[in-house]
Design a protein around this motif. Structure first.
Motif, PDB file in Angstrom:
ATOM      1  N   GLU A 288     -82.808 -33.701 -22.677  1.00  0.00           N
ATOM      2  CA  GLU A 288     -82.820 -33.233 -21.294  1.00  0.00           C
ATOM      3  C   GLU A 288     -82.645 -34.403 -20.319  1.00  0.00           C
ATOM      4  O   GLU A 288     -83.278 -35.449 -20.458  1.00  0.00           O
ATOM      5  CB  GLU A 288     -84.154 -32.521 -21.029  1.00  0.00           C
ATOM      6  N   HIS A 289     -81.765 -34.206 -19.341  1.00  0.00           N
ATOM      7  CA  HIS A 289     -81.557 -35.234 -18.314  1.00  0.00           C
ATOM      8  C   HIS A 289     -82.571 -35.025 -17.199  1.00  0.00           C
ATOM      9  O   HIS A 289     -82.655 -33.946 -16.613  1.00  0.00           O
ATOM     10  CB  HIS A 289     -80.136 -35.168 -17.761  1.00  0.00           C
ATOM     11  N   LYS A 290     -83.349 -36.050 -16.899  1.00  0.00           N
ATOM     12  CA  LYS A 290     -84.385 -35.956 -15.877  1.00  0.00           C
ATOM     13  C   LYS A 290     -83.978 -36.710 -14.619  1.00  0.00           C
ATOM     14  O   LYS A 290     -83.214 -37.685 -14.683  1.00  0.00           O
ATOM     15  CB  LYS A 290     -85.711 -36.516 -16.415  1.00  0.00           C
ATOM     16  N   SER A 291     -84.519 -36.249 -13.495  1.00  0.00           N
ATOM     17  CA  SER A 291     -84.249 -36.933 -12.228  1.00  0.00           C
ATOM     18  C   SER A 291     -84.933 -38.298 -12.231  1.00  0.00           C
ATOM     19  O   SER A 291     -85.831 -38.567 -13.037  1.00  0.00           O
ATOM     20  CB  SER A 291     -84.766 -36.100 -11.053  1.00  0.00           C
ATOM     21  N   GLN A 292     -84.533 -39.148 -11.311  1.00  0.00           N
ATOM     22  CA  GLN A 292     -85.107 -40.494 -11.230  1.00  0.00           C
ATOM     23  C   GLN A 292     -86.604 -40.420 -10.934  1.00  0.00           C
ATOM     24  O   GLN A 292     -87.395 -41.212 -11.451  1.00  0.00           O
ATOM     25  CB  GLN A 292     -84.391 -41.296 -10.141  1.00  0.00           C
ATOM     26  N   GLU A 293     -86.993 -39.435 -10.109  1.00  0.00           N
ATOM     27  CA  GLU A 293     -88.406 -39.269  -9.771  1.00  0.00           C
ATOM     28  C   GLU A 293     -89.223 -38.892 -11.008  1.00  0.00           C
ATOM     29  O   GLU A 293     -90.301 -39.445 -11.246  1.00  0.00           O
ATOM     30  CB  GLU A 293     -88.552 -38.183  -8.696  1.00  0.00           C
ATOM     31  N   ASP A 294     -88.698 -37.952 -11.814  1.00  0.00           N
ATOM     32  CA  ASP A 294     -89.395 -37.541 -13.037  1.00  0.00           C
ATOM     33  C   ASP A 294     -89.456 -38.687 -14.050  1.00  0.00           C
ATOM     34  O   ASP A 294     -90.458 -38.855 -14.754  1.00  0.00           O
ATOM     35  CB  ASP A 294     -88.701 -36.328 -13.663  1.00  0.00           C
ATOM     36  N   GLN A 295     -88.383 -39.451 -14.131  1.00  0.00           N
ATOM     37  CA  GLN A 295     -88.376 -40.599 -15.039  1.00  0.00           C
ATOM     38  C   GLN A 295     -89.440 -41.612 -14.646  1.00  0.00           C
ATOM     39  O   GLN A 295     -90.106 -42.198 -15.504  1.00  0.00           O
ATOM     40  CB  GLN A 295     -86.992 -41.256 -15.042  1.00  0.00           C
ATOM     41  N   GLN A 296     -89.617 -41.802 -13.341  1.00  0.00           N
ATOM     42  CA  GLN A 296     -90.627 -42.738 -12.855  1.00  0.00           C
ATOM     43  C   GLN A 296     -92.027 -42.243 -13.205  1.00  0.00           C
ATOM     44  O   GLN A 296     -92.903 -43.028 -13.605  1.00  0.00           O
ATOM     45  CB  GLN A 296     -90.488 -42.906 -11.336  1.00  0.00           C
TER      46      GLN A 296
END
Length: 609
Positions: A288-296
């Motif tokens: 799953e590709h996550k947004s930069q915010e979720d990755q943080q």
């Protein structure tokens, strides 16, 4: 005026009514235990106690009605572990997903109470009994919020220690949530009397509780995921130490290689071979590709988890590495001594009639010999399955599908290969149809992904011969392979259908009083000799014995009792066509034929759907 409510569902009961109009139960049906709170007890001046929902590590959990919010809640009672319940409630992260919500904690009359969200749905255990095994995508979607919640819990220094299907409940929106924190452990506070459930608790929960960490919950999550995918429960950790009979997932269900490796890694008996944190498992299972915010956010959780548990992980893994070097040297010396002893025993055995003693042992211990051969065959099958999975992952197998379209990456190469090596049917001008030999199939490494039995064709034959006390006196082999290429209006290939079947017929001694002898036919695939159909012809006694003693090896999930076997035989005998067919479950079909003439025999066919 106090409202009269049903203790089973907490709906109002009209005045004068004895049974609840909603669930149709009366209070006299409640099997009350004197150690429980009495129904209608009021707690904290607002919670009306109803029935017991269950008992866990802390004590009983009750259904209750909150007269302030006018909603149902679940209240967990702790008579012995009050301090732990209070500490657990303080440390539980407040999440909208994955974990049951805790509303408040209070003490009353030397007991502590935790007020939680009430989940009205089924447990995952009940749901699995109804639904059976499910596809990979559905299983991962179900457990995703639970894994995310556990990642948050681990980052706060907590370990659930009791993840299992009966501690996972569906909420009103059909999402799974984890309940029962009675076995919870913390990085700074650990207990030695933790509870566990066989099949979901890793080895450290049995032996070395000071080694409990995020990897402990990872084992349990992977055990639940394995059960969802295969319909089979993971053997208990101590049993796996004695003999690890945990089979790869792809033997029972379709799963991609990377995900299977992730689940099996999470189920490793050795801590250092598992994932350190839940984030590692989730990354291995999903792309799953996550947004930069979720990755943080994930990075922050992973950092907090390392701060809580990194020291223990390093201590465990470095100690294991030191111990393994010492043990490997010691084991090498022991193995050398064992080899010398075996050689000595063999020499003595030969000198003193070892040959005759061996023959005598085999005669007296046929069951042990059979079990040994069966286990060896299973290990061989496991090895073949792993090799096939590796070959398919690395592109060494031309095709693992019985149907290909032009959008499949291997389509063009496979079509070119078949056109070059196959023998075309010149009579059919409308469709390109090719045939090929078993030698071609094995050399080309063409395979199909159609479902098969777990055991290979040779092992099934051995089981039938042993369990039915038969001996083959003649056998024949037949292979059929074809490929059909469909083209579009412009003559460009668009679809490819591949079919192949290897059929082995085994003939035994003749059945007394019958012109037809006992025979068996096994159909499967040439590349791995995996079977997809097994047939047997013979007397009524033969087919009954087959259903009772051979079927459990072919279809371990299906057990036919004597009355069910009688029903199958009677249904065929009473039918005008003398035939009867039934789906044993979603995976296996059974076809049965009774003789139309006295000179004929009975026939049974079991096929993998």
């Amino acid at each position: 005026m106090k409202t009269n409510r049903c203790i089973f569902c907490m709906h109002e009961i009209p005045e004068g009514e004895k049974k609840c109009p909603h669930c149709h139960k009366g209070i006299w049906q409640y099997q009350w235990n004197p150690t429980w709170l009495k129904p209608y007890t009021m707690l904290a001046g607002r919670y009306m106690v109803g029935r017991v929902l269950g008992e866990g590590g802390f004590g009983a959990t009750y259904l209750a009605f909150d007269e302030v919010t006018e909603k149902c809640v679940a209240i967990k009672e702790a008579a012995q572990k009050q301090e732990k319940l209070l500490a657990t409630a303080e440390r539980l992260p407040s999440l909208p997903f994955g974990l049951v919500n805790v509303y408040e904690v209070f003490s009353e009359e030397d007991r502590a109470y935790m007020v939680m969200e009430y989940l009205p749905g089924l447990t995952l255990k009940e749901w699995m009994q109804r639904e059976g095994q499910i596809p990979q995508e559905e299983a991962l979607a179900l457990l995703k919020p639970v894994m995310e919640a556990l990642a948050c819990l681990h980052s706060e220094g907590g370990i659930h220690c009791d993840v299992s299907p009966d501690n996972l409940l569906f909420d009103a929106s059909n999402q799974l949530k984890l309940i029962d924190f009675g076995a919870m452990q913390f990085a700074d506070i650990k207990e030695t009397d933790t509870e566990l459930k066989e099949g979901y608790g890793p080895l450290e929960q049995y032996q070395e509780k000071d080694k409990i960490g995020p990897w402990t919950d990872i084992y349990a999550v992977c055990a639940v995921l394995y059960e969802l995918l295969t319909g089979r429960k993971v053997p208990s950790a101590p049993d796996r130490v004695a003999e690890d009979d945990l089979h790869p997932i792809h033997e029972y269900a379709r799963i991609d290689v990377a995900s299977e490796q992730a689940v099996m890694r999470g189920l490793s008996l050795d801590i250092q071979k598992r994932f350190f944190g839940m984030d590692g498992l989730m990354k291995a299972l999903t792309s799953e590709h996550k947004s930069q915010e979720d990755q943080q956010k994930d990075l922050q959780l992973a950092q907090k988890t390392r701060e809580c548990w990194g020291g223990l992980w390093i201590e465990i893994t470095t100690k294991v590495e030191r111990d393994s070097k010492f043990i490997s040297k010691k084991q090498k010396n022991i193995k050398n001594l064992i080899k010398i002893a075996i050689v000595f025993v063999c020499i003595v055995s030969v000198c003193f009639g070892g040959y005759y003693g061996g023959r005598q042992y085999m005669r007296e211990h046929k069951e042990l010999i059979f079990d040994y051969k069966l286990k060896s065959a299973m290990k061989k099958a496991e090895k073949k399955n792993r090799e096939m999975a590796r070959a398919e992952a690395q592109g060494e197998v031309m095709s693992s599908k019985s149907y290909l379209s032009s959008s499949d990456p291997e389509f063009a190469e496979t079509v070119a290969f078949i056109r070059k090596h196959g023998l075309r049917d010149e009579e059919n001008k409308e469709t390109e149809r090719y045939s090929y030999t078993i030698k071609d199939a094995r050399e080309w490494k063409l395979s199909t992904e159609d479902p098969t039995f777990y055991l290979d064709m040779d092992t099934i034959q051995e089981i039938v011969e042993y369990k039915m006390n038969l001996s083959a006196n003649r056998r024949s082999e037949f292979f059929y392979g074809s490929a059909e290429i469909s083209t579009d209006e412009s003559g460009v290939p668009s679809q490819l259908h591949i079919f192949q079947s290897l059929s082995e017929s085994i003939y035994f001694d003749k059945t007394e009083g019958k012109t037809e002898g006992r025979y068996m036919s096994i159909e499967g695939y040439p590349l791995n000799k995996k079977a997809r159909e097994v047939s047997l012809g013979g007397s009524k006694k033969d087919v009954r014995l087959f259903m009772k003693d051979v079927m459990p090896y072919l279809a371990p999930e299906v057990i036919l009792y004597d009355n069910q076997i009688d029903e199958i035989i009677n249904s065929a005998e009473e039918a005008e066509s003398k035939r009867y067919s039934v789906m044993l479950n979603a995976k296996y079909r059974l076809a049965f034929s009774a003789p139309e003439e006295k000179s004929e025999g009975y026939y049974i066919n079991v096929a993998r759907e």
